[in-house]
Design an enzyme around this catalytic site. Structure first.
Site, PDB file in Angstrom:
ATOM      1  N   SER A   1       0.839  -1.183   0.000  1.00 56.04           N
ATOM      2  CA  SER A   1       0.000   0.000   0.000  1.00 56.04           C
ATOM      3  C   SER A   1       0.883   1.246   0.000  1.00 56.04           C
ATOM      4  O   SER A   1       1.676   1.447  -0.896  1.00 56.04           O
ATOM      5  CB  SER A   1      -0.955  -0.049   1.190  1.00 56.04           C
ATOM      6  OG  SER A   1      -2.007   0.842   1.004  1.00 56.04           O
TER       7      SER A   1
ATOM      8  N   HIS B   1      -8.083  -5.399  -0.205  1.00 57.28           N
ATOM      9  CA  HIS B   1      -6.831  -4.714   0.084  1.00 57.28           C
ATOM     10  C   HIS B   1      -6.286  -5.172   1.434  1.00 57.28           C
ATOM     11  O   HIS B   1      -7.006  -5.228   2.416  1.00 57.28           O
ATOM     12  CB  HIS B   1      -7.075  -3.205   0.090  1.00 57.28           C
ATOM     13  CG  HIS B   1      -5.832  -2.377   0.168  1.00 57.28           C
ATOM     14  ND1 HIS B   1      -4.889  -2.341  -0.823  1.00 57.28           N
ATOM     15  CD2 HIS B   1      -5.381  -1.535   1.135  1.00 57.28           C
ATOM     16  CE1 HIS B   1      -3.917  -1.513  -0.496  1.00 57.28           C
ATOM     17  NE2 HIS B   1      -4.189  -1.020   0.701  1.00 57.28           N
TER      18      HIS B   1
ATOM     19  N   GLU C   1      -9.361  -5.642  -4.507  1.00 59.15           N
ATOM     20  CA  GLU C   1      -8.831  -4.568  -3.662  1.00 59.15           C
ATOM     21  C   GLU C   1      -9.938  -3.692  -3.065  1.00 59.15           C
ATOM     22  O   GLU C   1      -9.932  -3.338  -1.895  1.00 59.15           O
ATOM     23  CB  GLU C   1      -7.877  -3.681  -4.476  1.00 59.15           C
ATOM     24  CG  GLU C   1      -6.582  -4.340  -4.891  1.00 59.15           C
ATOM     25  CD  GLU C   1      -5.543  -4.379  -3.791  1.00 59.15           C
ATOM     26  OE1 GLU C   1      -5.751  -3.755  -2.732  1.00 59.15           O
ATOM     27  OE2 GLU C   1      -4.504  -5.049  -3.995  1.00 59.15           O
TER      28      GLU C   1
END
Length: 543
Positions: free
Chosen positions: A232, A448, A342
């Site tokens: 990330s 995610h 995600e």
């Protein structure tokens, strides 16, 4: 994982902000475990444990389960007082042997699913794990992980490297860096003072990597065999190090998990900083006032501050995305990937919403392209409380609006890197795993940050994740750990007895990571069809 995004947004007003932040990098990525203990003072320790003498002094760690751990080692001076919003300075040497058996303080952050509020600026610490008994001179390859959290939260304690070190025999490293307004504040006065402003947290990362170069051999690591990895916002960071002149020579290989290459201009950073300063009661040009404010005051004023790396500066002379497109980056082997779903992590605010909320979001996000998007991702005849969240998540994932994280955005990122250097790509594709937190009825898919607990069992989002794995998921966790270790050792994710992981080439070959030994190679046509890339590529420029 994760996001300048904080998981489970509570208010609808954050939904529209989310897409804007992600595209600017102010949001986009959370990485989520907690578990940072108090910073241990410099003191002699009577407890048994391995001792290593660093350039700043000796540290005594602990040994358990075949792994030595040295935690909370200062790599830079506390950025307090006059050092607030300055490049990191060398750590102050300490006498005697410093206890290094507990994680240091997290840097100042607001409370989130990544952890509680912290108001401690004395936080620039690094952690090292090694196979038990390894001595200086062993020259083992080194895996350095940069945590996510959207540059607003997270810490080096989130990703305990014990499993990776134990199972693959590498040296593991993680560290803290300044976050939010403490790490990424841009102001004209700060630019005048230092030549640029807004990249202090990234400069911390460079200082940590220089510490690794200077000290890791003392722990048995090889300075010339360092792999940097980040998820990330940590993935954004890895891209930054690939292009930043000050990061050259500090690593040999790079891994990007659910990341890309965003940045903003100095002018925009300064405008964002001025808006923040107005909330503190200090004039934007009064650095003495700002540096004199309590941490709590700055944190309380920062809830809407969206941090990002700042380009057009000495740190990033060229915007990272543009530099990568032009091949102006360190041509090291790269492993890059993302998760199949995600957006499932970011769309939870739509749980319980209906068709009208979905229509409003698409129209507000895609402007003149909204009718085409709604035709391609229509509201179904039968729906439930999760339908809006699933549809928003699919659009977010496929379109690339999550700062190019996942879907067609990932495809573009991978293809760009592959033009210039040896590249390996993956899609984490376990769509039936436990997710980050348990929401009855909600299917996380491969959202995610969902992959993090497979490599770092310590990772959680406030509730345990790895203990919920079934046998097939535990098998995938072990396989992913071996792949990550192999790339750290050899620059190739190839492991005897495991499914082949091909280099990304003209066929777009990548590995789909699946549980129970089902990981397999997929090509570009399969991946593109999964994420509707032909549709997204056909859309005209948005008006």
């Amino acid at each position: 994982m994760t996001t300048a995004l904080t998981l489970l947004p509570a208010a609808r007003r954050r939904r529209r902000t989310r897409a804007r932040r992600l595209s600017a990098l102010a949001t986009a990525t959370a990485a989520l475990v907690v578990g940072a203990g108090a910073l241990t003072p410099t003191t002699a320790s009577a407890a048994p444990g391995p001792v290593v003498t660093t350039a700043s002094g000796a540290v005594r760690g602990s040994s358990s389960g075949g792994v030595d751990a040295f935690l909370g080692i200062p790599y830079a001076a506390a950025p307090t007082g006059a050092l607030r919003w300055k490049p990191p300075q060398p750590a102050t040497p300490w006498p005697g042997t410093r206890d290094a058996t507990a994680f240091g303080n997290p840097c100042p952050v607001l409370p989130s699913t990544n952890g509680p509020r912290s108001e401690t600026e004395d936080c620039l610490v690094i952690n090292v794990w090694r196979p038990a008994g390894v001595q200086a001179g062993a020259r083992l390859p080194v895996h350095v992980f940069i945590h996510g959290g959207g540059l607003v939260n997270g810490s080096g304690a989130q990703n305990d490297e014990t499993k990776l070190v134990h199972d693959t025999g590498v040296i593991g490293v993680s560290f803290n860096y300044r976050l939010g307004v403490f790490g990424f504040l841009g102001l004209p006065a700060l630019t005048s003072e230092g030549g640029e402003s807004g990249n202090y947290g990234f400069l911390d990362q460079q200082a940590a990597l220089r510490w690794v170069q200077a000290n890791i051999a003392r722990f048995g690591g090889k300075p010339g065999a360092v792999t940097i990895d980040g998820e990330s916002a940590g993935g954004f960071s890895v891209c930054g190090h690939l292009v930043a002149p000050g990061s050259r020579g500090l690593f040999k290989r790079a891994m990007i998990q659910s990341g890309s290459c965003p940045s903003i201009t100095q002018a925009r950073a300064e405008a964002n900083g001025a808006a923040f300063a107005a909330k503190t009661g200090c004039a934007a040009g009064d650095l003495s006032c700002l540096r004199g404010l309590p941490v709590a005051t700055l944190l309380d004023a920062s809830s809407s501050f969206g941090p990002s790396f700042v380009s057009g500066t000495s740190t990033f002379p060229v915007a990272p995305k543009d530099a990568v497109a032009a091949g102006q980056f360190a041509r090291v082997p790269i492993l890059v990937g993302a998760n199949r779903d995600e957006g499932r992590t970011f769309a939870q605010g739509f749980i319980g919403q209906g068709q009208s909320a979905y229509l409003a979001w698409v129209n507000g996000t895609f402007g003149s392209n909204a009718p085409a998007v709604l035709a391609h991702y229509p509201w179904p005849a039968t729906s439930d409380q999760f339908t809006a969240a699933y549809l928003v998540a699919a659009v977010e994932t496929d379109s690339g609006i999550l700062a190019q994280i996942g879907g067609c955005g990932l495809r573009d990122v991978v293809r760009t890197f592959a033009q210039w250097t040896r590249t390996y790509a993956y899609e984490f594709d376990n769509r039936t795993g436990p997710g980050l937190v348990q929401i009855p009825g909600y299917v996380w898919g491969a959202g995610h940050a969902a992959e993090l607990a497979y490599i770092w069992p310590s990772f959680n989002n406030g509730t345990p994740i790895a203990p919920l794995f079934n046998a097939g998921e535990q098998q995938l966790a072990n396989e992913m750990t071996q792949y990550w270790g192999a790339f750290t050792k050899n620059g190739r994710p190839r492991v005897a007895g495991l499914p082949s992981w091909p280099r990304y080439d003209h066929r777009g070959s990548m590995i789909s990571l699946r549980p129970a030994g089902a990981s397999t190679t997929i090509n570009d046509s399969t991946f593109s069809a999964e994420h509707q890339c032909s549709f997204w590529n056909s859309l005209p420029a948005q008006s």
